[in-house]
Design a protein around this motif. Structure first.
Motif, PDB file in Angstrom:
ATOM      1  N   ARG A 173       1.004  -1.489   0.039  1.00 33.95           N
ATOM      2  CA  ARG A 173       0.335   0.322  -0.206  1.00 33.95           C
ATOM      3  C   ARG A 173       0.568   1.063   0.152  1.00 33.95           C
ATOM      4  O   ARG A 173       0.307   2.682   0.071  1.00 33.95           O
ATOM      5  N   VAL A 174       2.295   1.073  -0.262  1.00 33.78           N
ATOM      6  CA  VAL A 174       2.779   1.964  -0.529  1.00 33.78           C
ATOM      7  C   VAL A 174       3.675   2.679  -1.298  1.00 33.78           C
ATOM      8  O   VAL A 174       3.679   2.191  -2.346  1.00 33.78           O
ATOM      9  N   GLY A 175       2.813   4.069  -2.021  1.00 29.67           N
ATOM     10  CA  GLY A 175       3.334   4.520  -3.025  1.00 29.67           C
ATOM     11  C   GLY A 175       4.205   5.211  -3.054  1.00 29.67           C
ATOM     12  O   GLY A 175       4.400   6.305  -2.400  1.00 29.67           O
ATOM     13  N   LEU A 176       5.247   5.478  -3.883  1.00 30.70           N
ATOM     14  CA  LEU A 176       6.601   6.430  -4.006  1.00 30.70           C
ATOM     15  C   LEU A 176       6.436   6.858  -5.196  1.00 30.70           C
ATOM     16  O   LEU A 176       6.892   6.500  -6.147  1.00 30.70           O
ATOM     17  N   GLN A 177       7.142   8.275  -4.932  1.00 29.07           N
ATOM     18  CA  GLN A 177       7.335   9.142  -6.361  1.00 29.07           C
ATOM     19  C   GLN A 177       8.365  10.092  -6.671  1.00 29.07           C
ATOM     20  O   GLN A 177       8.500  10.516  -5.241  1.00 29.07           O
ATOM     21  N   LEU A 178       8.815  10.629  -7.086  1.00 28.09           N
ATOM     22  CA  LEU A 178       9.880  10.889  -7.388  1.00 28.09           C
ATOM     23  C   LEU A 178       9.882  12.884  -7.076  1.00 28.09           C
ATOM     24  O   LEU A 178      10.829  13.185  -6.569  1.00 28.09           O
ATOM     25  N   GLU A 179       8.392  13.063  -7.643  1.00 24.71           N
ATOM     26  CA  GLU A 179       7.807  14.262  -7.828  1.00 24.71           C
ATOM     27  C   GLU A 179       6.749  13.985  -6.782  1.00 24.71           C
ATOM     28  O   GLU A 179       6.086  13.364  -7.388  1.00 24.71           O
ATOM     29  N   ARG A 180       6.106  15.347  -6.726  1.00 24.05           N
ATOM     30  CA  ARG A 180       4.742  15.237  -5.821  1.00 24.05           C
ATOM     31  C   ARG A 180       3.375  15.397  -7.123  1.00 24.05           C
ATOM     32  O   ARG A 180       3.047  14.273  -6.677  1.00 24.05           O
ATOM     33  N   ASP A 181       4.016  15.669  -8.044  1.00 23.90           N
ATOM     34  CA  ASP A 181       2.666  15.113  -8.929  1.00 23.90           C
ATOM     35  C   ASP A 181       3.290  14.313  -9.723  1.00 23.90           C
ATOM     36  O   ASP A 181       2.735  14.512 -11.132  1.00 23.90           O
ATOM     37  N   GLY A 182       3.991  14.012  -9.431  1.00 21.91           N
ATOM     38  CA  GLY A 182       5.069  12.580 -10.913  1.00 21.91           C
ATOM     39  C   GLY A 182       4.061  11.911 -10.699  1.00 21.91           C
ATOM     40  O   GLY A 182       3.825  10.784 -10.167  1.00 21.91           O
ATOM     41  N   PRO A 183       4.753  10.172 -11.806  1.00 18.23           N
ATOM     42  CA  PRO A 183       3.685   8.853 -11.096  1.00 18.23           C
ATOM     43  C   PRO A 183       4.400   7.845 -10.474  1.00 18.23           C
ATOM     44  O   PRO A 183       5.367   8.647  -9.767  1.00 18.23           O
ATOM     45  N   PHE A 184       3.380   7.497  -9.830  1.00 13.05           N
ATOM     46  CA  PHE A 184       4.782   5.924  -8.845  1.00 13.05           C
ATOM     47  C   PHE A 184       5.177   5.376  -9.431  1.00 13.05           C
ATOM     48  O   PHE A 184       5.020   4.916 -10.754  1.00 13.05           O
ATOM     49  N   LEU A 185       6.300   4.974  -9.462  1.00 11.83           N
ATOM     50  CA  LEU A 185       7.597   4.738  -9.496  1.00 11.83           C
ATOM     51  C   LEU A 185       7.681   2.826  -9.587  1.00 11.83           C
ATOM     52  O   LEU A 185       6.854   2.667  -8.021  1.00 11.83           O
ATOM     53  N   LYS A 186       7.859   2.138  -9.848  1.00  8.41           N
ATOM     54  CA  LYS A 186       7.602   0.876  -9.909  1.00  8.41           C
ATOM     55  C   LYS A 186       8.863   0.053  -9.047  1.00  8.41           C
ATOM     56  O   LYS A 186       9.761   1.094  -8.853  1.00  8.41           O
ATOM     57  N   ASP A 187       8.052  -0.944  -8.595  1.00 10.18           N
ATOM     58  CA  ASP A 187       8.519  -1.229  -7.925  1.00 10.18           C
ATOM     59  C   ASP A 187      10.162  -2.657  -8.163  1.00 10.18           C
ATOM     60  O   ASP A 187      10.868  -2.116  -7.282  1.00 10.18           O
ATOM     61  N   SER A 188      10.128  -2.522  -9.486  1.00  6.70           N
ATOM     62  CA  SER A 188      11.559  -3.037 -10.389  1.00  6.70           C
ATOM     63  C   SER A 188      12.804  -1.943 -10.599  1.00  6.70           C
ATOM     64  O   SER A 188      13.309  -2.228 -10.513  1.00  6.70           O
ATOM     65  N   VAL A 189      12.608  -0.923  -9.970  1.00  2.00           N
ATOM     66  CA  VAL A 189      13.328   0.980 -10.441  1.00  2.00           C
ATOM     67  C   VAL A 189      14.733   0.387  -9.405  1.00  2.00           C
ATOM     68  O   VAL A 189      14.244   0.733  -8.095  1.00  2.00           O
ATOM     69  N   SER A 190      15.986   0.822 -10.133  1.00  2.00           N
ATOM     70  CA  SER A 190      16.980   0.385  -9.036  1.00  2.00           C
ATOM     71  C   SER A 190      17.298   1.876  -8.324  1.00  2.00           C
ATOM     72  O   SER A 190      16.690   3.327  -9.066  1.00  2.00           O
ATOM     73  N   ILE A 191      17.261   1.802  -7.291  1.00  2.00           N
ATOM     74  CA  ILE A 191      18.054   3.265  -5.999  1.00  2.00           C
ATOM     75  C   ILE A 191      18.614   4.311  -7.303  1.00  2.00           C
ATOM     76  O   ILE A 191      19.029   5.583  -7.524  1.00  2.00           O
ATOM     77  N   GLN A 192      20.188   3.138  -7.769  1.00  2.00           N
ATOM     78  CA  GLN A 192      20.963   3.929  -8.100  1.00  2.00           C
ATOM     79  C   GLN A 192      20.621   5.315  -9.186  1.00  2.00           C
ATOM     80  O   GLN A 192      20.868   6.140  -9.635  1.00  2.00           O
ATOM     81  N   SER A 193      19.828   4.092 -10.925  1.00  2.00           N
ATOM     82  CA  SER A 193      19.024   4.548 -11.507  1.00  2.00           C
ATOM     83  C   SER A 193      18.037   6.297 -10.840  1.00  2.00           C
ATOM     84  O   SER A 193      18.102   7.264 -11.743  1.00  2.00           O
ATOM     85  N   LEU A 194      17.846   6.880 -10.101  1.00  2.00           N
ATOM     86  CA  LEU A 194      17.083   7.680  -9.200  1.00  2.00           C
ATOM     87  C   LEU A 194      18.080   8.807  -8.778  1.00  2.00           C
ATOM     88  O   LEU A 194      17.858   9.907  -8.210  1.00  2.00           O
ATOM     89  N   ALA A 195      19.532   8.031  -8.562  1.00  2.00           N
ATOM     90  CA  ALA A 195      19.784   9.444  -7.325  1.00  2.00           C
ATOM     91  C   ALA A 195      20.776  10.190  -7.905  1.00  2.00           C
ATOM     92  O   ALA A 195      21.180  10.321  -9.022  1.00  2.00           O
ATOM     93  N   VAL A 196      20.646  11.530  -7.849  1.00  2.00           N
ATOM     94  CA  VAL A 196      21.543  12.619  -8.239  1.00  2.00           C
ATOM     95  C   VAL A 196      22.563  13.002  -7.561  1.00  2.00           C
ATOM     96  O   VAL A 196      23.397  13.629  -7.150  1.00  2.00           O
TER      97      VAL A 196
END
Length: 363
Positions: free
Chosen positions: A103-126
């Motif tokens: 039931r946890v939905g995580l977004q990179l931006e407030r108005d952005g889409p929900f990220l998929k469970d298979s996304v790696s953390i390294q690909s999101l890191a700035v």
């Protein structure tokens, strides 16, 4: 006068031998040292033994922020770069046990889409700190549970009306009126339709990752179960009147229904076993099976066959509730087909660019 005494020959020779031996040993030592020096110089510089390099792993800190209040909920430290978003959800669940990963939905931006469970953390890191926005998706259920519940209800409900329970129909009237053969045929076709759906859910379909909200399952069950009750009540009623054109109308409609059911099954099997060409997934195409030739005209032939099944069932039973249900299903499936067609155009543009979504020319 004293004569100078010369050393005796043996002593003189012994002294010479001693001197010569000393000279010989000194000469050999110098040559050995010279040879050793040449060997060292020719081998190059003596390299020290390589020191063991310790690999340094960079960890990330993941900050979870509430999407509504913008307040920080928690910080997950020492998250490995190989972790996926599902791993982050499990760490978040350990920090906050009231939030289950489903039931946890995580977004990179407030108005952005929900990220998929298979996304790696390294690909999101700035940077070393990653900020993710949390949304409570509510109580969730798996897709298999969703479809099994949605399709099991109509199967059982229709059978309850078919046996004509005393709590539903008047028993005297039920015994007096003869059941037309189309009533038995309709029960067979209706049960076959939902049994096929159940078996494909268990053994054919490959569902996408994630879950769906419980409220969606409740709405789907209310729609299917409610319409099934209405349809079954009219078809199995003691006063049900058969179709206007009699046996021919029932026979042709039943044949069309069975063909659409078979076509729907073969299309679902083809979609579940898409071929891969290199690193690219290819869109299913027509095979020797005639039921798959519909791929030449539309990109979602499973919806075409589904609509054909319910249209045939409407003609076979000739009842108003089935007609209304079919009308709503065709509209809903056309919307689903249009949405899928747009996704197919992005992924399989050359293969589907000349095809319609669901019905040639119309949709």
């Amino acid at each position: 006068m004293l004569r100078r005494q010369n050393p005796s020959a043996p002593e003189h020779s012994r002294d010479l031998a001693a001197d010569g031996g000393a000279l010989s040993m000194s000469h050999n030592d110098s040559r050995s040292f010279f040879n050793l020096s040449q060997l060292v110089l020719s081998a190059g510089q003596i390299k020290p033994s390589p020191a063991l390099k310790h690999s340094k792993i960079t960890y990330f800190e993941v900050e979870i922020v509430d999407v509504q209040s913008k307040k920080q909920i928690c910080i997950l430290d020492k998250v490995p770069p190989a972790s996926t978003l599902l791993d982050v959800k499990h760490k978040f669940h350990k920090a906050c046990p009231q939030w289950y990963p489903s039931r946890v939905g995580l977004q990179l931006e407030r108005d952005g889409p929900f990220l998929k469970d298979s996304v790696s953390i390294q690909s999101l890191a700035v940077s070393s700190i990653i900020t993710l926005y949390f949304t409570d998706l509510g109580q969730q259920v798996g897709w298999t549970t969703f479809f099994l519940t949605e399709y099991t209800g109509p199967l059982l409900i229709y059978l309850l009306f078919y046996i004509r329970l005393s709590t539903i129909y008047d028993q005297v009237e039920s015994r007096k009126n003869f059941r037309h053969p189309v009533v038995h045929l309709a029960c067979f076709c209706h049960c076959l339709h939902y049994i096929r759906h159940l078996l494909e859910t268990l053994f054919v379909h490959k569902f996408s990752e994630g879950h769906t909200p419980l409220k969606n399952m409740i709405k789907g069950c209310a729609f299917y179960w409610g319409f099934t009750s209405w349809i079954a009540y009219y078809i199995n009623h003691p006063r049900y009147t058969p179709p206007s054109f009699g046996h021919k109308q029932v026979s042709y409609a039943a044949l069309a229904f069975l063909m659409c059911e078979a076509g729907n099954h073969f299309i679902n099997v083809a979609l579940a076993h898409q071929t891969n060409s290199g690193n690219r997934t290819c869109f299913p195409g027509p095979t020797y099976n005639p039921f798959t030739w519909l791929f030449l005209l539309v990109s979602c032939p499973n919806y075409t066959y589904e609509a054909g099944s319910w249209i045939s069932f409407t003609v076979m039973t000739q009842t108003l509730p089935v007609g209304i249900f079919t009308f709503l299903m065709v509209i809903q499936m056309s919307l689903w087909a249009q949405k899928k067609h747009k996704l197919y155009l992005k992924r399989f543009y050359p293969e589907v660019r000349r095809k319609a979504a669901m019905i040639p020319i119309i949709f």
